[in-house]
Motif scaffolding. Structure first.
Motif, PDB file in Angstrom:
ATOM      1  N   ALA A  33       2.890  -2.306 -11.063  1.00  0.00           N
ATOM      2  CA  ALA A  33       3.368  -4.072 -11.937  1.00  0.00           C
ATOM      3  C   ALA A  33       5.187  -3.577 -12.297  1.00  0.00           C
ATOM      4  O   ALA A  33       5.912  -4.796 -11.837  1.00  0.00           O
ATOM      5  N   GLY A  34       5.463  -2.072 -12.623  1.00  0.00           N
ATOM      6  CA  GLY A  34       7.008  -1.707 -12.355  1.00  0.00           C
ATOM      7  C   GLY A  34       7.604  -1.811 -11.094  1.00  0.00           C
ATOM      8  O   GLY A  34       8.606  -0.769 -10.492  1.00  0.00           O
ATOM      9  N   THR A  35       6.967  -1.796  -9.829  1.00  0.00           N
ATOM     10  CA  THR A  35       7.059  -0.983  -8.740  1.00  0.00           C
ATOM     11  C   THR A  35       7.909  -2.362  -7.715  1.00  0.00           C
ATOM     12  O   THR A  35       6.978  -3.234  -7.851  1.00  0.00           O
ATOM     13  N   PRO A  36       9.082  -2.361  -7.007  1.00  0.00           N
ATOM     14  CA  PRO A  36       9.802  -3.653  -6.327  1.00  0.00           C
ATOM     15  C   PRO A  36       8.657  -4.457  -5.522  1.00  0.00           C
ATOM     16  O   PRO A  36       8.344  -5.826  -5.409  1.00  0.00           O
ATOM     17  N   TRP A  37       7.893  -3.681  -4.368  1.00  0.00           N
ATOM     18  CA  TRP A  37       7.378  -4.068  -4.000  1.00  0.00           C
ATOM     19  C   TRP A  37       6.244  -3.129  -3.639  1.00  0.00           C
ATOM     20  O   TRP A  37       6.280  -2.734  -3.172  1.00  0.00           O
ATOM     21  N   VAL A  38       5.086  -4.162  -3.260  1.00  0.00           N
ATOM     22  CA  VAL A  38       3.714  -2.899  -2.879  1.00  0.00           C
ATOM     23  C   VAL A  38       2.902  -3.821  -1.540  1.00  0.00           C
ATOM     24  O   VAL A  38       2.809  -4.461  -1.813  1.00  0.00           O
ATOM     25  N   VAL A  39       2.302  -2.616  -1.169  1.00  0.00           N
ATOM     26  CA  VAL A  39       1.530  -2.748  -0.485  1.00  0.00           C
ATOM     27  C   VAL A  39      -0.007  -3.150  -1.037  1.00  0.00           C
ATOM     28  O   VAL A  39      -0.725  -2.352  -1.118  1.00  0.00           O
ATOM     29  N   ILE A  40      -0.818  -3.832  -0.113  1.00  0.00           N
ATOM     30  CA  ILE A  40      -1.990  -4.155  -1.512  1.00  0.00           C
ATOM     31  C   ILE A  40      -3.127  -4.866   0.022  1.00  0.00           C
ATOM     32  O   ILE A  40      -2.334  -5.395   0.759  1.00  0.00           O
ATOM     33  N   GLY A  41      -4.492  -4.944  -0.285  1.00  0.00           N
ATOM     34  CA  GLY A  41      -4.800  -5.655   0.739  1.00  0.00           C
ATOM     35  C   GLY A  41      -4.758  -7.276   1.060  1.00  0.00           C
ATOM     36  O   GLY A  41      -4.287  -7.388   0.418  1.00  0.00           O
ATOM     37  N   SER A  42      -5.698  -7.534   2.211  1.00  0.00           N
ATOM     38  CA  SER A  42      -5.605  -8.888   2.408  1.00  0.00           C
ATOM     39  C   SER A  42      -6.874  -9.737   2.768  1.00  0.00           C
ATOM     40  O   SER A  42      -6.903 -10.322   3.088  1.00  0.00           O
ATOM     41  N   GLY A  43      -7.688  -8.890   1.960  1.00  0.00           N
ATOM     42  CA  GLY A  43      -9.189  -9.281   1.987  1.00  0.00           C
ATOM     43  C   GLY A  43     -10.218  -8.892   3.569  1.00  0.00           C
ATOM     44  O   GLY A  43     -11.209  -8.832   3.743  1.00  0.00           O
ATOM     45  N   ARG A  44      -9.434  -7.995   4.475  1.00  0.00           N
ATOM     46  CA  ARG A  44      -9.780  -7.826   5.328  1.00  0.00           C
ATOM     47  C   ARG A  44      -9.333  -6.337   5.749  1.00  0.00           C
ATOM     48  O   ARG A  44      -7.530  -6.041   5.618  1.00  0.00           O
ATOM     49  N   ARG A  45      -9.631  -5.267   7.020  1.00  0.00           N
ATOM     50  CA  ARG A  45      -8.928  -4.018   6.877  1.00  0.00           C
ATOM     51  C   ARG A  45      -8.077  -4.655   7.936  1.00  0.00           C
ATOM     52  O   ARG A  45      -7.261  -4.040   7.771  1.00  0.00           O
ATOM     53  N   ARG A  46      -8.191  -5.756   8.648  1.00  0.00           N
ATOM     54  CA  ARG A  46      -7.088  -5.608   9.246  1.00  0.00           C
ATOM     55  C   ARG A  46      -5.485  -6.954   9.061  1.00  0.00           C
ATOM     56  O   ARG A  46      -6.312  -7.821   8.463  1.00  0.00           O
ATOM     57  N   GLY A  47      -5.058  -6.548   8.366  1.00  0.00           N
ATOM     58  CA  GLY A  47      -3.911  -7.036   7.583  1.00  0.00           C
ATOM     59  C   GLY A  47      -3.589  -6.370   6.549  1.00  0.00           C
ATOM     60  O   GLY A  47      -4.442  -6.713   6.098  1.00  0.00           O
ATOM     61  N   LYS A  48      -2.108  -6.733   6.026  1.00  0.00           N
ATOM     62  CA  LYS A  48      -2.305  -6.000   4.755  1.00  0.00           C
ATOM     63  C   LYS A  48      -0.851  -7.164   4.000  1.00  0.00           C
ATOM     64  O   LYS A  48       0.115  -8.393   4.726  1.00  0.00           O
ATOM     65  N   LEU A  49      -1.135  -7.199   2.674  1.00  0.00           N
ATOM     66  CA  LEU A  49      -0.450  -8.067   2.277  1.00  0.00           C
ATOM     67  C   LEU A  49       1.248  -7.074   1.680  1.00  0.00           C
ATOM     68  O   LEU A  49       0.451  -6.405   0.797  1.00  0.00           O
ATOM     69  N   LEU A  50       2.441  -7.911   1.277  1.00  0.00           N
ATOM     70  CA  LEU A  50       3.307  -6.869   0.992  1.00  0.00           C
ATOM     71  C   LEU A  50       3.443  -7.606  -0.476  1.00  0.00           C
ATOM     72  O   LEU A  50       3.949  -9.297  -0.179  1.00  0.00           O
ATOM     73  N   VAL A  51       3.659  -7.781  -2.012  1.00  0.00           N
ATOM     74  CA  VAL A  51       3.844  -8.411  -2.699  1.00  0.00           C
ATOM     75  C   VAL A  51       4.614  -7.671  -3.538  1.00  0.00           C
ATOM     76  O   VAL A  51       4.412  -6.571  -3.809  1.00  0.00           O
ATOM     77  N   PRO A  52       6.009  -8.851  -4.237  1.00  0.00           N
ATOM     78  CA  PRO A  52       6.783  -8.194  -6.085  1.00  0.00           C
ATOM     79  C   PRO A  52       5.254  -7.550  -6.617  1.00  0.00           C
ATOM     80  O   PRO A  52       4.675  -7.999  -7.024  1.00  0.00           O
ATOM     81  N   GLY A  53       5.588  -5.930  -6.831  1.00  0.00           N
ATOM     82  CA  GLY A  53       4.272  -5.710  -8.139  1.00  0.00           C
ATOM     83  C   GLY A  53       4.201  -6.319  -9.262  1.00  0.00           C
ATOM     84  O   GLY A  53       3.315  -6.260  -9.131  1.00  0.00           O
ATOM     85  N   LYS A  54       5.733  -6.958  -9.812  1.00  0.00           N
ATOM     86  CA  LYS A  54       5.345  -7.490 -10.940  1.00  0.00           C
ATOM     87  C   LYS A  54       4.530  -8.606 -10.674  1.00  0.00           C
ATOM     88  O   LYS A  54       4.145  -9.613 -11.481  1.00  0.00           O
ATOM     89  N   LEU A  55       4.300  -9.142  -9.766  1.00  0.00           N
ATOM     90  CA  LEU A  55       3.810 -11.011  -9.401  1.00  0.00           C
ATOM     91  C   LEU A  55       1.777 -10.653 -10.044  1.00  0.00           C
ATOM     92  O   LEU A  55       1.537 -11.051 -10.668  1.00  0.00           O
ATOM     93  N   LEU A  56       2.058  -9.218  -9.325  1.00  0.00           N
ATOM     94  CA  LEU A  56       0.517  -8.989  -9.646  1.00  0.00           C
ATOM     95  C   LEU A  56      -0.152  -8.710 -10.785  1.00  0.00           C
ATOM     96  O   LEU A  56      -1.030  -9.633 -11.252  1.00  0.00           O
ATOM     97  N   ALA A  57       0.649  -8.721 -11.793  1.00  0.00           N
ATOM     98  CA  ALA A  57       0.877  -9.284 -13.608  1.00  0.00           C
ATOM     99  C   ALA A  57       0.601 -10.822 -13.610  1.00  0.00           C
ATOM    100  O   ALA A  57      -0.041 -10.484 -14.952  1.00  0.00           O
ATOM    101  N   GLU A  58       0.633 -11.111 -12.729  1.00  0.00           N
ATOM    102  CA  GLU A  58       0.969 -12.585 -13.252  1.00  0.00           C
ATOM    103  C   GLU A  58      -0.592 -12.847 -13.266  1.00  0.00           C
ATOM    104  O   GLU A  58      -0.500 -14.757 -12.273  1.00  0.00           O
ATOM    105  N   LEU A  59      -1.025 -12.392 -12.000  1.00  0.00           N
ATOM    106  CA  LEU A  59      -2.354 -13.128 -11.569  1.00  0.00           C
ATOM    107  C   LEU A  59      -3.427 -12.915 -12.731  1.00  0.00           C
ATOM    108  O   LEU A  59      -3.296 -12.798 -13.531  1.00  0.00           O
ATOM    109  N   ALA A  60      -4.172 -15.114 -12.352  1.00  0.00           N
ATOM    110  CA  ALA A  60      -5.108 -14.892 -13.213  1.00  0.00           C
ATOM    111  C   ALA A  60      -6.465 -13.319 -13.657  1.00  0.00           C
ATOM    112  O   ALA A  60      -6.812 -13.143 -12.625  1.00  0.00           O
TER     113      ALA A  60
END
Length: 180
Positions: free
Chosen positions: A144-171
């Motif tokens: 949550a404290g990392t400015p940008w993180v790489v996470i999966g996209s639900g597929r092995r092909r492709g990745k998401l780039l997301v501000p870490g703090k936004l992951l704390a905002e997920l339901a």
């Protein structure tokens, strides 16, 4: 297309523009999430999806790459599934913090077949975005404290780039010290 805030990728797109790189539950979750406009997707080679190889090929250090692991907590006949998001430079404390948070007698990584079936995502691409609504999403404080993180996209092909703090905002998200 846009420049990437981390890593070395040919291009990045707003995730909504490249649904072909997302698993259906991820695309559905992003379509209704207020922060979806801040999520980028990059096209990657599935052969390079595993964390160590991915970091080498795309110049993403482990401190900017987050893994989403599915954990099954058991107490008696009851099993609670949860997602745990930790930086690739750390390990999830499954038998400590996570087991206690799930109020489980025993906690372990969920079997691959169960994780894939219940998430609707590919193994090696499971992401905290688009998981079943009943699951807790436990996000390590370092993620949550990392400015940008790489996470999966639900597929092995492709990745998401997301501000870490936004992951704390997920339901269902909770920020905890998850690293062992």
């Amino acid at each position: 297309m846009t420049d990437t805030p981390i890593g070395r990728f040919d291009a990045a797109w707003p995730a909504a523009e490249r649904l072909d790189l997302l698993a259906p539950p991820v695309a559905a979750a992003l379509s209704g999430w207020e922060h979806a406009g801040s999520v980028l997707v990059v096209d990657t080679d599935p052969a390079n999806a595993d964390t160590a190889v991915f970091g080498e090929v795309y110049a993403v250090p482990p401190e900017q790459s987050a893994n989403c692991v599915v954990v099954a907590g058991r107490r008696g006949e009851n099993t609670t599934m949860a997602a745990c998001v930790v930086l690739a430079s750390t390990r999830a404390d499954v038998n400590g913090v996570i087991r206690k948070r799930l109020d489980a007698r025993k906690a372990s990584f969920a079997p691959m077949d169960d994780a894939v079936e219940q998430t609707g995502m590919e193994y090696g691409g499971i992401t905290p975005i688009g998981l079943p609504a009943s699951w807790p999403v436990l996000v390590d404080a370092a993620v949550a404290g990392t400015p940008w993180v790489v996470i999966g996209s639900g597929r092995r092909r492709g990745k998401l780039l997301v501000p870490g703090k936004l992951l704390a905002e997920l339901a269902g998200a909770e920020v905890l010290p998850l690293a062992a």
